[in-house]
Enzyme design. Structure first.
Site, mmCIF file in Angstrom:
data_model
loop_
_atom_site.group_PDB
_atom_site.id
_atom_site.type_symbol
_atom_site.label_atom_id
_atom_site.label_comp_id
_atom_site.label_asym_id
_atom_site.label_seq_id
_atom_site.Cartn_x
_atom_site.Cartn_y
_atom_site.Cartn_z
ATOM 1 N N GLU A 129 47.753 13.504 9.012
ATOM 2 C CA GLU A 129 47.765 13.410 10.469
ATOM 3 C C GLU A 129 46.421 13.807 11.061
ATOM 4 O O GLU A 129 45.928 13.179 12.007
ATOM 5 C CB GLU A 129 48.885 14.289 11.038
ATOM 6 C CG GLU A 129 49.146 14.077 12.531
ATOM 7 C CD GLU A 129 48.230 14.874 13.440
ATOM 8 O OE1 GLU A 129 48.091 14.499 14.621
ATOM 9 O OE2 GLU A 129 47.631 15.867 12.979
ATOM 10 N N ASP A 185 49.136 18.551 6.171
ATOM 11 C CA ASP A 185 47.678 18.547 6.056
ATOM 12 C C ASP A 185 47.087 19.362 7.206
ATOM 13 O O ASP A 185 47.726 19.555 8.251
ATOM 14 C CB ASP A 185 47.121 17.124 6.044
ATOM 15 C CG ASP A 185 47.260 16.437 7.391
ATOM 16 O OD1 ASP A 185 48.396 16.348 7.888
ATOM 17 O OD2 ASP A 185 46.241 16.002 7.962
#
Length: 452
Positions: free
Chosen positions: A156, A92
């Site tokens: 994250e 991500d």
């Protein structure tokens, strides 16, 4: 870089690495599904899963984590009796911010001036590629000498804790002898560095209300309590005159004893405008690695374009607070929320909400795995000695893994040196850093497996 079979193999694989990073960067995998479609993150997760299957990983799975995102897991058996190493990265990415500020499209990997530009190129899709390169180089030179677990996180950057909670509910899944977190970086390009500490973080949303609705500023301004002005007062209370973070009850006098960060270097790396001073006091290393730091990430209020002459009835902000090792993030959250409520003026109604949190982390850089990493980095970087620095950012998973597996050694390396400009416009990765760090990781796995 000295000539050795691992280095030669990685060099030959760099065109493939660039092609793969181009594919991975193209996914708009921002784990905020109000901004980008969830399908973009899911497609990136499938890409990582397919890459693991291609490399022979078993038990490849898309893990549905409690925050609504997916982490990708795979297991590669090693020789009998070999230690197990967990390799971590995340797919991500941060939003690209103002796309007009990018010199080239943020989701198109573009080579320019010897660097590869694109959102996630360094943080941390490049980390996924780094792990793959290291494993491929080992396979081509006698085989991978350890058992490998691979985990690629899907949220994250959001700090929503999905993988942490999943790991706590499945404690055997990520168990390993050593954990390599590929989400840090060198203190400077060309200077091999491990990250010794990470600051923890908390995210708090604060909302201030004063009126039932907006009012005409000419008719009511001067007596009617302005919610936006009240919020500005609250936010200003979080800093001293010199810009130091001041949260009531929170210690802000930490000192960093290790590698120092020259102010001139920091100004250049941070691209501080001429004539503008740095904030805070103490050394730069004190301020960014050993002390708390508050940042206002966003404010909801009328934009300048289209604004009307109104007294605002409500306003809100999102606040990030980074806290150094030794400070409990949960306690820091309580102090921050109490501070915001105590410093809201005029009896305005105030609400605070915690929306993210992660603990600080400190590594033991004297452990055997770090000795193996020091030798590997030195070989990959032409004899330069490994340095240990702090990192002002947070990787919440580190403390979760440390608590679940207290005997495991946790190492933090990666591609996010200052020129990478992670989280900013025009993020980039140095292909030379990608190549050298991949070589270093492969050499580390060889040395670690034999106890060298």
């Amino acid at each position: 870089m000295p000539s050795n079979p691992i280095a030669e193999t990685v060099a030959s694989l760099m065109p493939r690495a660039k092609a793969e990073l181009t594919e991975l960067v193209a996914f708009k995998s921002v784990a905020d599904f109000e901004q980008y479609p969830k399908s973009e993150s899911e497609a990136a997760a499938h890409w990582v899963a397919d890459a693991l299957r291609t490399e022979g990983f078993e038990d490849v799975a898309l893990l549905d984590t409690p925050d609504g995102t997916q982490s990708v897991y795979g297991y590669l058996p090693g020789p009998e009796g070999a230690p197990t190493v967990l390799l971590y990265a995340h797919y991500d990415v941060q939003p690209p911010l103002d796309e007009s500020g990018w010199s080239t499209p943020p989701f198109e990997l573009t080579e320019r001036d010897g660097r590869w530009y694109g959102r996630g190129s360094a943080d941390c899709k490049g980390g996924v590629i780094m792990h793959l390169l290291a494993l491929r180089a080992l396979k081509a030179n006698g085989g991978i000498p350890v058992a490998v677990k691979f985990i690629a996180e899907g949220s994250e950057e959001q700090g929503t804790g999905g993988l942490e909670r999943y790991a706590e509910a499945h404690p055997d899944l990520l168990r390993a002898d050593t954990i390599v977190i590929g989400d840090a970086g060198n203190f400077r390009a060309g200077l091999p560095t491990v990250t010794a500490t990470l600051r923890g973080m908390t995210l708090v949303r604060v909302e201030v209300d004063t009126l039932e609705g907006n009012l005409h500023s000419g008719q009511f301004g001067g007596a009617a309590p302005d919610a936006l002005a009240a919020l500005v007062r609250v936010l200003d209370s979080l800093r001293a005159e010199d810009g130091s973070t001041t949260v009531d009850g929170l210690d802000s006098a930490g000192v960093w004893e290790g590698l120092q960060y020259a102010e001139d270097d920091f100004r250049r790396d941070a691209k501080v405008l001429d004539g503008v001073g740095l904030i805070g006091e103490g050394t730069v290393a004190d301020r960014i690695w050993a002390r708390p730091a508050v940042t206002v990430l966003g404010i909801d209020c009328p934009p300048v374009v289209g604004a009307t002459p109104s007294v605002q009835a409500g306003a809100r902000a999102l606040i990030s607070l980074r806290v150094p090792p030794g400070v409990d993030a949960a306690e820091a959250t309580k102090l921050l929320r109490a501070h915001l409520e105590a410093h809201t003026p005029w009896g305005a109604r105030v609400r605070t909400e915690q929306v993210g949190q992660g603990q600080a982390f400190r590594a033991d850089v004297t452990s055997p795995a770090y000795e193996a990493m020091a030798a590997a980095l030195s070989e990959a970087y032409d004899g330069r000695q490994m340095q240990a620095s702090g990192m002002g950012g947070s990787i919440p998973l580190c403390n979760t893994l440390g608590a679940l597996y207290p005997q495991a050694e946790i190492l933090l390396i990666g591609l996010s040196e200052p020129e990478a400009q992670i989280h900013a416009v025009n993020e980039s990765v140095s292909p030379d850093e990608l190549e050298r760090m991949s070589v270093a990781e492969a050499l580390f796995l060889q040395r670690y497996a034999t106890g060298a």
